[in-house]
Scaffold this motif. Structure first.
Motif, PDB file in Angstrom:
ATOM      1  N   PHE A  73       0.824  -1.212   0.000  1.00  0.00           N
ATOM      2  CA  PHE A  73       0.000   0.000   0.000  1.00  0.00           C
ATOM      3  C   PHE A  73       0.858   1.262   0.000  1.00  0.00           C
ATOM      4  CE2 PHE A  73      -3.778  -2.383   0.650  1.00  0.00           C
ATOM      5  CZ  PHE A  73      -4.826  -1.517   0.397  1.00  0.00           C
ATOM      6  N   ASP A  74       1.779   1.351   0.959  1.00  0.00           N
ATOM      7  CA  ASP A  74       2.494   2.607   1.184  1.00  0.00           C
ATOM      8  C   ASP A  74       3.604   2.852   0.179  1.00  0.00           C
ATOM      9  OD1 ASP A  74       0.841   3.042   3.298  1.00  0.00           O
ATOM     10  OD2 ASP A  74       2.277   2.383   4.838  1.00  0.00           O
ATOM     11  N   LEU A  75       4.236   1.802  -0.380  1.00  0.00           N
ATOM     12  CA  LEU A  75       5.357   1.978  -1.295  1.00  0.00           C
ATOM     13  C   LEU A  75       5.019   1.579  -2.733  1.00  0.00           C
ATOM     14  CD1 LEU A  75       8.262   0.585   0.929  1.00  0.00           C
ATOM     15  CD2 LEU A  75       7.499   2.959   0.684  1.00  0.00           C
ATOM     16  N   LEU A 187       4.319  -2.949  16.666  1.00  0.00           N
ATOM     17  CA  LEU A 187       5.187  -2.199  15.773  1.00  0.00           C
ATOM     18  C   LEU A 187       4.392  -1.261  14.874  1.00  0.00           C
ATOM     19  CD1 LEU A 187       7.693  -5.023  14.706  1.00  0.00           C
ATOM     20  CD2 LEU A 187       8.128  -3.114  16.272  1.00  0.00           C
ATOM     21  N   LEU A 188       3.178  -1.707  14.496  1.00  0.00           N
ATOM     22  CA  LEU A 188       2.349  -0.877  13.619  1.00  0.00           C
ATOM     23  C   LEU A 188       1.694   0.266  14.396  1.00  0.00           C
ATOM     24  CD1 LEU A 188       0.700  -3.702  11.484  1.00  0.00           C
ATOM     25  CD2 LEU A 188       2.298  -1.977  10.649  1.00  0.00           C
ATOM     26  N   SER A 189       1.093  -0.045  15.583  1.00  0.00           N
ATOM     27  CA  SER A 189       0.437   0.999  16.374  1.00  0.00           C
ATOM     28  C   SER A 189       0.119   0.458  17.762  1.00  0.00           C
ATOM     29  CB  SER A 189      -0.858   1.466  15.696  1.00  0.00           C
ATOM     30  OG  SER A 189      -1.568   2.346  16.557  1.00  0.00           O
ATOM     31  N   LEU A 300      -7.321   9.191  15.968  1.00  0.00           N
ATOM     32  CA  LEU A 300      -5.867   9.296  16.146  1.00  0.00           C
ATOM     33  C   LEU A 300      -5.232  10.148  15.053  1.00  0.00           C
ATOM     34  CD1 LEU A 300      -5.014   5.619  17.168  1.00  0.00           C
ATOM     35  CD2 LEU A 300      -5.027   7.641  18.648  1.00  0.00           C
ATOM     36  N   ILE A 301      -5.722   9.977  13.799  1.00  0.00           N
ATOM     37  CA  ILE A 301      -5.180  10.780  12.702  1.00  0.00           C
ATOM     38  C   ILE A 301      -5.506  12.252  12.910  1.00  0.00           C
ATOM     39  CG2 ILE A 301      -5.383  11.241  10.225  1.00  0.00           C
ATOM     40  CD1 ILE A 301      -5.814   8.212   9.858  1.00  0.00           C
ATOM     41  N   THR A 308      -0.917   5.664   8.458  1.00  0.00           N
ATOM     42  CA  THR A 308      -1.214   5.693   7.031  1.00  0.00           C
ATOM     43  C   THR A 308      -2.295   4.673   6.701  1.00  0.00           C
ATOM     44  OG1 THR A 308       0.442   4.024   6.495  1.00  0.00           O
ATOM     45  CG2 THR A 308       1.185   6.333   6.566  1.00  0.00           C
ATOM     46  N   ALA A 309      -2.799   4.763   5.466  1.00  0.00           N
ATOM     47  CA  ALA A 309      -3.793   3.788   5.004  1.00  0.00           C
ATOM     48  C   ALA A 309      -3.201   2.384   5.018  1.00  0.00           C
ATOM     49  CB  ALA A 309      -4.272   4.167   3.598  1.00  0.00           C
ATOM     50  N   GLY A 310      -1.934   2.272   4.618  1.00  0.00           N
ATOM     51  CA  GLY A 310      -1.272   0.959   4.636  1.00  0.00           C
ATOM     52  C   GLY A 310      -1.169   0.416   6.041  1.00  0.00           C
TER      53      GLY A 310
END
Length: 614
Positions: A73-75, A187-189, A300-301, A308-310
Motif C-alpha cells: 500500500f504505502d510503497l 510495531l504498527l500501532s 488518532l489521525i 497511514t492507510a497501509g
C-alpha cells in the motif's frame, strides 16, 4: 453347582441405574493428569520435534503477508513520490504468493504428522488398556458390565482422538501466531493494539467457566454411552435375544434402549450448545473490533498520529492473525477441559491394580514339576463383600490329589464345589489356608506357568464366532492339522466334524449356537486335549446335556482323563462312580470322603444324594 458369589441385580433397575448415574456425574479425580497425557507422546518425540518445527515456521510465515501488505500500500500503490511503483508491487505480490504456497505445503506435511502421531498414541493407549484389562482378576469382570468395559475402550479412547491429533500443533501454532501478531501490531500501532485487546481478560475468564460446564456434560455423555453399549451387548447377543423372545420382552427392551437414547440425545445437544452463547459473543467481538479500529484510527489521525492507510490495512489484517488464533486457543482449552474428563475415565481403569499378581521371583514350573499334585490345606474363602456380611463360601477345606488320581466333588447347589475349581488355577486367592500345586503354594507360582498346567472344561462352554479349526487352535496356536484331528478323535467328535460340508472350516456361530450342546462340549474337550495339561478340571461338564449327549461327552471325558490328574465337579453322581475319591461338600465344608461304594454303605450325605437321583 458351587457358589459363584453374590447375585448381580438387574442392571436396569431404576433406582440402581439412577444412583449409578449420580455417582458418576463428575469425572474421576486423577492426579498429574496433564503430565500423564504428555508421557503418552514420549515414544514419538522425533515426529513431534519435526511437527513443532513446521508449526513454528508456518506460524511465523503467516505474519509476513500483512507486513508485505503495508509495504504494497504505502510503497507500491500509493508511494509518496507519485504514481504506483509497479515493479516493486509485482515483487511484493510474488513474495506474498510464495509465502502462502510454502505455508500451505508446510500445513499439509504438518497435518500428516499430527494425524499419524495422534492416531498412533490413541492406538497404543487402546492396546495398553486392553492388555491391562486382560491382567485384571476374574472378580473385576463379574462385577463390571461388559458393555461398560467396551465403552471405555471404544467411546472414551475414541473421544480423545482429535485432542491427541491436533492439540500439540494447534496450541503451538496458535501461540506462536498470537505472539508474532502481537509484536507486529505493537510495531504498527501501540494505541490500536490496546483497543483490540482490552476485553480479552474478561473473555478468558468466561471461557474457563464454560469449560468446567462442558467437562461435566462430557462425563455424563460418556456414562450414557456406556449404558447404551451395555444394553446393546446384553440384549443383542444370541443369549440376550433368545431371552427377550422367550419372554416376549422385545418391546420393553426397545423402550429401555430408547430411553437411554433420549438421554444421550439430550446430553449431546447440551454438549453441542454449551458455550455457544460465549462463542457467539466472542465472534461478534472479533467482527466488531476492525470497525472500531477504523473509527479510532480516524480520531488518532485527527489528533496528529502518524497512521497511514497501509498501516490501517496491515493492522486489521494482523489483528485477524491474532484474534482468530486466540479464539482457536480458547476452543482448544475447552476441548482440553472436556477431554480431561475422558482421559480421567481412561486413566481410572489404568490405575486399577489386579488383585491377583505374580510375586517377585515367582516360580516357573518345569516339565518335571507339572505332575499334577494338588493339595488344599485348611482353605477358607469368601467372595468380596461376603465376609462383611458374616458369611463365607469355604471353611476348613483340606484334601490332597496325587498325580494321575481322579477325584470328584459332589453336593447340593451352592455348597462351594465350583469355588474349589476356581481356586486351583488361582482365579481367586484364598482368604485363609493355602493351596499347593506340584509342591508349591499357588501364590508363589507364575500365573502363566500355573495356567499352562491346568485345563478346564466347564458347563458353560464358550466358542468363538469362528471355524472349528480356529476354536481348537486357541489352545495351541501352532498345532498341526494332524494334532487337531487326533484331539477331535479322542474327544469323540471327529466323525461329526467331518460330516459337516466344510469340515473343520465350519463356522460355529456366536458362542457356538450353530452346534448342539453335546457337540460344543466335545469340541471344548478336544480343545483341552490339544492343550495337554497335567491337571484336568471338569466343572459339571455334562449337567446340561440329555442322556445321549451326556454319554458321548462322558466317553470323551474318560478318554481325556487318561494319564492326567482329574478333578471333577459333578451334579449327576453316575458320572463319578469310578472316581478314586469322592468328596461330598455341604455348606462350604467337606463332610464325607471315600469311594462310591463305601459312601453308599455309610448311608450318609452321599447316599441321600444318590437316593434323590433317578
Amino acid at each position: 453347582m458351587g457358589s459363584r458369589g453374590a447375585r448381580v441385580r438387574n442392571p436396569v433397575s431404576g433406582s440402581d441405574a439412577e444412583a449409578q448415574r449420580r455417582a458418576n456425574a463428575d469425572a474421576p479425580k486423577v492426579e498429574h493428569l496433564l503430565r500423564r497425557i504428555s508421557h503418552l507422546f514420549i515414544p514419538h518425540r522425533p515426529a513431534l520435534v519435526l511437527t513443532m518445527a513446521l508449526v513454528l515456521v508456518g506460524a511465523g510465515l503467516t505474519v509476513i503477508p500483512p507486513l508485505l501488505t503495508q509495504k504494497a500500500f504505502d510503497l507500491g500503490l500509493f508511494p509518496a513520490s507519485g504514481g504506483p511503483n509497479v515493479p516493486l508491487l509485482f515483487e511484493l505480490v510474488l513474495l506474498m504468493i510464495a509465502v502462502w504456497v510454502v505455508s500451505a505445503l508446510l500445513g499439509v506435511w504438518q497435518t500428516y504428522l499430527t494425524a499419524s502421531v495422534g492416531n498412533k498414541v490413541m492406538g497404543a493407549m487402546r492396546v495398553d488398556l486392553f492388555r491391562h484389562l486382560q491382567a485384571m482378576e476374574l472378580g473385576f469382570f463379574t462385577r463390571t458390565k461388559t458393555g461398560i468395559i467396551q465403552s471405555r475402550l471404544a467411546n472414551d479412547v475414541g473421544g480423545v482422538a482429535s485432542v491427541l491429533s491436533n492439540t500439540v500443533s494447534s496450541v503451538l501454532g496458535n501461540t506462536v501466531t498470537v505472539i508474532a501478531a502481537f509484536v507486529a501490531m505493537l510495531l504498527l500501532s501501540w494505541q490500536l493494539t490496546i483497543v483490540s485487546l482490552i476485553l480479552l481478560p474478561a473473555i478468558a475468564f468466561a471461557q474457563r467457566r464454560v469449560g468446567q460446564v462442558r467437562a461435566r456434560i462430557a462425563t455424563k455423555t460418556q456414562e450414557s454411552l456406556s449404558d447404551m453399549t451395555a444394553i446393546t451387548q446384553e440384549t443383542l447377543s444370541v443369549s440376550g435375544i433368545l431371552l427377550a423372545k422367550s419372554f416376549g420382552r422385545q418391546g420393553s427392551e426397545t423402550e429401555r434402549y430408547a430411553a437411554e437414547n433420549r438421554n444421550q440425545i439430550m446430553l449431546q445437544v447440551r454438549q453441542a450448545m454449551s458455550g455457544q452463547g460465549f462463542f457467539a459473543f466472542v465472534q461478534i467481538f472479533l467482527s466488531i473490533v476492525p470497525a472500531v479500529v477504523y473509527l479510532i484510527s480516524a480520531y488518532l489521525i485527527v489528533g496528529g498520529a502518524d497512521i497511514t492507510a497501509g498501516t490501517i490495512v496491515a493492522f486489521t489484517t494482523v489483528q485477524a492473525r491474532l484474534l482468530w488464533p486466540l479464539l482457536g486457543l480458547m476452543r482448544v482449552a475447552l476441548d482440553l477441559q472436556t477431554s480431561g474428563a475422558l482421559f480421567a475415565r481412561i486413566f481410572e481403569y489404568f490405575d486399577l491394580v489386579p488383585a491377583i499378581r505374580d510375586r517377585p521371583g515367582a516360580v516357573v514350573l518345569s516339565p518335571d514339576d507339572r505332575l499334577g499334585s494338588v493339595e488344599f490345606r485348611d482353605v477358607e474363602f469368601s467372595y468380596p463383600g461376603q465376609s462383611e456380611r458374616g458369611g463365607s463360601t469355604l471353611r476348613d477345606v483340606s484334601f490332597a490329589v496325587e498325580p494321575g488320581q481322579h477325584i470328584a466333588f459332589v453336593g447340593p447347589s451352592g455348597a462351594g464345589k465350583t469355588t474349589i475349581s476356581y481356586l486351583i488355577p488361582r482365579f481367586y486367592d484364598v482368604t485363609g489356608g493355602s493351596i499347593r500345586f506340584a509342591g508349591h503354594d499357588v501364590r508363589d507360582i507364575a500365573q502363566e506357568s500355573l495356567l499352562d498346567s491346568i485345563g478346564i472344561v466347564s458347563q458353560e462352554t464358550y466358542l468363538f464366532h469362528a471355524t472349528i479349526r480356529e476354536n481348537l487352535r486357541y489352545a495351541k496356536p501352532n498345532a498341526t492339522d494332524e494334532e487337531i484331528r487326533r484331539a477331535a478323535r479322542m474327544a469323540n467328535i471327529a466323525d461329526t466334524i467331518e460330516s459337516f460340508p466344510d469340515g473343520y472350516d465350519t463356522v460355529v456361530g456366536e458362542r457356538g449356537y450353530r452346534l448342539s450342546g453335546g457337540e460344543k462340549q466335545r469340541i471344548a474337550i478336544a480343545r483341552v486335549i490339544l492343550k495337554d495339561p497335567a491337571v484336568l478340571v471338569l466343572d459339571e461338564a455334562t449337567s446340561a446335556l440329555d442322556s445321549l449327549s451326556e454319554r458321548a461327552v462322558q466317553e470323551a471325558l474318560d478318554e481325556a482323563s487318561v494319564g492326567r490328574t482329574t478333578i471333577a465337579i459333578a451334579h449327576r453322581l453316575s458320572t463319578v462312580v469310578d472316581a478314586d475319591v469322592i468328596h461330598v461338600v455341604e455348606g462350604g465344608r467337606i463332610v464325607e470322603s471315600g469311594r462310591a461304594a463305601d459312601l453308599l454303605d455309610l448311608d450318609g450325605p452321599f447316599a441321600r444324594l444318590a437316593a434323590r437321583q433317578p
